[in-house]
Motif scaffolding. Sequence first.
Motif, short mmCIF file in Angstrom:
data_model
loop_
_atom_site.label_atom_id
_atom_site.label_comp_id
_atom_site.label_asym_id
_atom_site.label_seq_id
_atom_site.Cartn_x
_atom_site.Cartn_y
_atom_site.Cartn_z
N UNK A 126 0.73 -0.71 -0.34
CA UNK A 126 -0.29 -0.10 -0.18
C UNK A 126 0.97 1.59 -0.44
N UNK A 127 1.52 1.41 0.90
CA UNK A 127 2.65 2.65 1.19
C UNK A 127 2.93 2.31 -0.05
N UNK A 128 4.03 1.87 -1.07
CA UNK A 128 4.92 1.63 -2.09
C UNK A 128 3.81 1.75 -3.22
N UNK A 129 2.78 1.55 -2.80
CA UNK A 129 2.21 2.13 -4.45
C UNK A 129 1.68 3.56 -4.46
N UNK A 130 1.40 4.68 -3.41
CA UNK A 130 2.06 5.53 -3.12
C UNK A 130 2.86 6.54 -2.95
N UNK A 131 4.17 5.64 -2.91
CA UNK A 131 5.53 5.88 -3.08
C UNK A 131 6.07 6.12 -4.78
N UNK A 132 5.46 5.08 -5.39
CA UNK A 132 6.11 4.95 -6.89
C UNK A 132 5.13 5.82 -7.52
N UNK A 133 4.09 5.83 -7.06
CA UNK A 133 2.47 7.06 -8.08
C UNK A 133 3.32 8.26 -7.87
N UNK A 134 3.44 9.08 -6.62
CA UNK A 134 4.04 10.36 -6.68
C UNK A 134 5.70 10.35 -6.93
N UNK A 135 6.24 8.82 -7.53
CA UNK A 135 7.96 9.60 -8.11
C UNK A 135 7.41 8.94 -9.60
N UNK A 136 6.08 8.94 -10.31
CA UNK A 136 5.86 9.80 -11.50
C UNK A 136 6.30 7.84 -12.09
N UNK A 137 6.56 6.74 -11.40
CA UNK A 137 6.45 5.56 -11.66
C UNK A 137 5.14 4.59 -11.51
N UNK A 138 4.07 4.93 -12.65
CA UNK A 138 3.19 4.58 -12.99
C UNK A 138 2.70 2.93 -12.49
N UNK A 139 3.81 3.12 -13.57
CA UNK A 139 3.86 0.96 -13.31
C UNK A 139 4.27 0.23 -12.46
N UNK A 140 4.99 1.00 -11.61
CA UNK A 140 6.06 0.44 -10.65
C UNK A 140 4.70 0.19 -9.73
N UNK A 141 3.94 1.52 -9.25
CA UNK A 141 2.69 1.84 -8.64
C UNK A 141 1.59 0.88 -9.10
N UNK A 142 1.51 0.81 -9.54
CA UNK A 142 -0.12 -0.37 -10.30
C UNK A 142 0.42 -1.47 -9.52
N UNK A 143 1.65 -2.26 -10.02
CA UNK A 143 1.68 -3.15 -9.65
C UNK A 143 1.43 -3.76 -8.13
N UNK A 144 2.58 -3.11 -7.08
CA UNK A 144 2.09 -2.74 -5.81
C UNK A 144 0.59 -2.88 -5.65
N UNK A 145 0.13 -2.02 -6.54
CA UNK A 145 -1.28 -1.46 -5.64
C UNK A 145 -2.13 -2.98 -6.18
N UNK A 146 -2.47 -3.33 -6.73
CA UNK A 146 -2.50 -5.39 -7.13
C UNK A 146 -2.05 -5.96 -6.02
N UNK A 147 -1.26 -5.84 -5.82
CA UNK A 147 -0.66 -6.79 -4.50
C UNK A 147 -1.38 -6.20 -3.25
N UNK A 148 -1.67 -5.07 -3.34
CA UNK A 148 -2.45 -4.20 -1.99
C UNK A 148 -3.55 -4.83 -1.95
N UNK A 149 -4.28 -4.46 -3.04
CA UNK A 149 -5.98 -5.02 -3.25
C UNK A 149 -5.51 -6.68 -3.28
N UNK A 150 -5.06 -7.70 -3.52
CA UNK A 150 -5.46 -9.31 -3.86
C UNK A 150 -4.95 -9.10 -1.46
N UNK A 151 -4.44 -8.24 -1.53
CA UNK A 151 -3.80 -8.63 0.34
C UNK A 151 -5.51 -8.44 1.23
#
Length: 111
Positions: free
Chosen positions: A21-46
């Motif tokens: 969850x934290x990394x999804x927003x970290x990467x989103x803020x850093x401008x790396x949308x793909x990494x944000x999306x991958x972490x968001x998907x895992x956060x959603x599954x959890x």
Amino acid sequence: RVDGSSAQSVRLAHSQPGGDEQLAYHWLGAGNKQRAAEHARRAADHAVERLDFDRAAEYYRLAFYAGEFPPEERRAILKALGDALFNAGRPKEAAEAYLQASEGSEPASWL
């Protein structure tokens, strides 16, 4: 080879509750949308595993809109979003997600 920032991110994801969850927003803020999306998907599954369907829906939406996935994977994310919304007691939004997921799929998949 893993660069330093990636290694640090992996450690963060595995060392803290809610790391994805934290990394999804970290990467989103850093401008790396793909990494944000991958972490968001895992956060959603959890979140689904914890039966926190509202949070799961939030993260599936983030994954869908931030990431670049092949069409079949995008449909799977939308279906998972629909399932989370349905289980959260939000059937109208779930129906919209399911309808969007059916676009471009085989007719047999619509059912």
